[in-house]
Design an enzyme around this catalytic site. Structure first.
Site, PDB file in Angstrom:
ATOM      1  CB  SER A 250      -0.941  -0.022   1.201  1.00 49.29           C
ATOM      2  OG  SER A 250      -1.940   0.961   1.067  1.00 49.29           O
ATOM      3  CG  ASN A 251      -0.301   4.608  -1.443  1.00 44.81           C
ATOM      4  OD1 ASN A 251      -0.991   5.408  -0.829  1.00 44.81           O
ATOM      5  ND2 ASN A 251      -0.770   3.932  -2.487  1.00 44.81           N
ATOM      6  NE  ARG A 252       4.361   8.723   4.199  1.00 43.51           N
ATOM      7  CZ  ARG A 252       5.115   9.733   3.787  1.00 43.51           C
ATOM      8  NH1 ARG A 252       6.068   9.526   2.904  1.00 43.51           N
ATOM      9  NH2 ARG A 252       4.922  10.952   4.248  1.00 43.51           N
TER      10      ARG A 252
END
Ligand code: CTP
Length: 389
Positions: free
Chosen positions: A205-207
């Protein structure tokens, strides 16, 4: 000068109403404050009278100018009724048309835009009666600034903290200077990150926090649009009068976005979509061993590029690790966009996870403009005004 009646209810967050009154005045508004009985246990009328230079009302029969019937007089003169903090008690009264103190009586007599920024214990906030009242008030046109999650008094935590002043003031100004540029338009927004499963317990995933997507939804609603959000997993709180479709993976987001495309006039890609997904997510848990392992990744569909093929006005975000606009400009052509909002995510004060943002909007015809560095809501309003024309 826009006139705001600021209603303050009995909540520990009542002390923050003093700063809020100041911030609204700094933003060029005249502020008159009305306290509920319980608010007086936390703050005093003299505090607000000194700050605002106006009388502060409490009791239904308070008459600073005899014979003018203050509840009607204040309701007639106000451009906006802002209740912050709004307590469960006042919210439930307002939803049921009860006028039993000065604040609820002013609210009954007031015909302009009403804004509520609740603050209370999370259990009181989640109580079905409170939620039903909020839904009812929003359905009747009130603008709700959802409380945020975090530690509240008495050692508890949950959703119940008064939203930040910047967000409350930004929304108040947006309501006062409401542009109806999106009235009758249907806006589709992809928002938040996606999660791409590696096995049953892990994912890529990412931030992305989903905050910009949520601000865009709120801004589009304020400008009169009907809003659908396709939201990847995040802690973001979306406005309750937006239709939110929750998804997890890029493929789910892609499918949902295409299904909603025919019923939208404008599509905005605020989601940070994972570009790749593991080709073969494992059932169960990948077990630890001393050997190196590698993940085989396959590309995900480019959702915004697919939406743009429909010929509808489509706007993307380019999360770039620098101020250089070259890559963002290339994305306009590659994805077939009307415009792209370049976001320098290497600047820690803006972009991912931050409450603030600053973007440079680049249109396909080459026109470029940079927004002020401001709350995500104000930046969202700035952006929508430029792409709605
Ligand atoms: N986007 C999308 N689907 C993808 C990847 C990106 O819809 N699979 C959208 C984003 O929502 C954003 C725009 O495309 O509106 C640009 O996203 P960004 O991550 O900056 O660009 P990428 O196309 O992923 O290119 P790169 O990772 O090389 O920067």
């Amino acid at each position: 000068m826009p006139k705001i009646v600021l209603g303050v209810c009995g909540s520990i967050a009542a002390y923050r109403a003093a700063d809020l009154a100041r911030d609204l005045m700094r933003a060029g508004c005249e502020v008159r404050v009305c306290l509920t009985d319980s608010a007086q246990k936390f703050v005093t009328p003299i505090l607000f009278e000194t700050l605002t230079g106006n009388p502060c009302l409490i009791d239904t029969f308070d008459e600073p100018e005899r014979g003018r019937m203050a509840h009607l007089d204040w309701a007639r003169q106000a451009d906006l009724l802002l209740i912050a903090p709004a307590s469960a008690n006042t919210i439930n009264k307002l939803a049921n048309g009860i006028g039993e103190d000065m604040l609820t009586t002013i609210a009954l007599a007031f015909e302009g835009p009403m804004m509520l920024a609740p603050a209370m214990n999370p259990a009181m906030y989640q109580h079905p009666e409170t939620q039903a009242s909020l839904n009812n008030l929003v359905e009747h046109g009130a603008t709700l600034i959802e409380p945020t999650e975090g530690d509240v008094v008495a050692g508890e935590s949950g959703q119940g903290k008064l939203a930040g002043n910047a967000e409350i003031v930004g929304t108040a100004l947006a309501l006062l200077n409401r542009s109806n540029l999106l009235a009758g338009k249907r806006v589709l927004i992809t928002s938040g990150p996606t999660q791409e499963p590696i096995d049953s317990v892990r994912f890529l995933s990412n931030r992305s926090s989903g905050k910009m997507g949520s601000a865009l939804a709120q801004a589009a609603l304020l400008m009169g649009a009907e809003v659908k959000v396709i939201a990847g997993p995040s802690m973001a709180i979306y406005p309750r009068n937006a239709h939110v479709i929750e998804v997890r993976t890029a493929e789910e987001m892609h499918k949902a976005a295409l299904a909603e495309l025919s019923s939208c006039d404008l599509a905005i890609g605020a989601a940070a979509v994972a570009d790749y997904r593991p080709s073969n997510p494992q059932e169960g848990k990948i077990r630890r061993s001393d050997d190196a392992i590698s993940l085989d990744l396959v590309p995900n569909p480019d959702i915004i590029a697919e939406l743009a093929k429909s010929g509808k006005r489509t706007v993307g975000f380019a999360a770039e690790p620098s101020t250089d606009l070259t890559v963002a400009i290339a994305k306009i052509q590659r994805k077939g966009l009307y415009a792209i909002a370049h976001n320098d995510v290497s600047n820690r004060g803006i972009g991912f996870e931050s409450d603030k943002n600053q973007i440079t909007l680049i249109r396909a015809d080459g026109v470029q403009e940079t927004s002020p560095l401001a709350s995500k809501l104000l930046v969202a309003l700035w952006l929508l005004e430029r792409i709605a024309e």
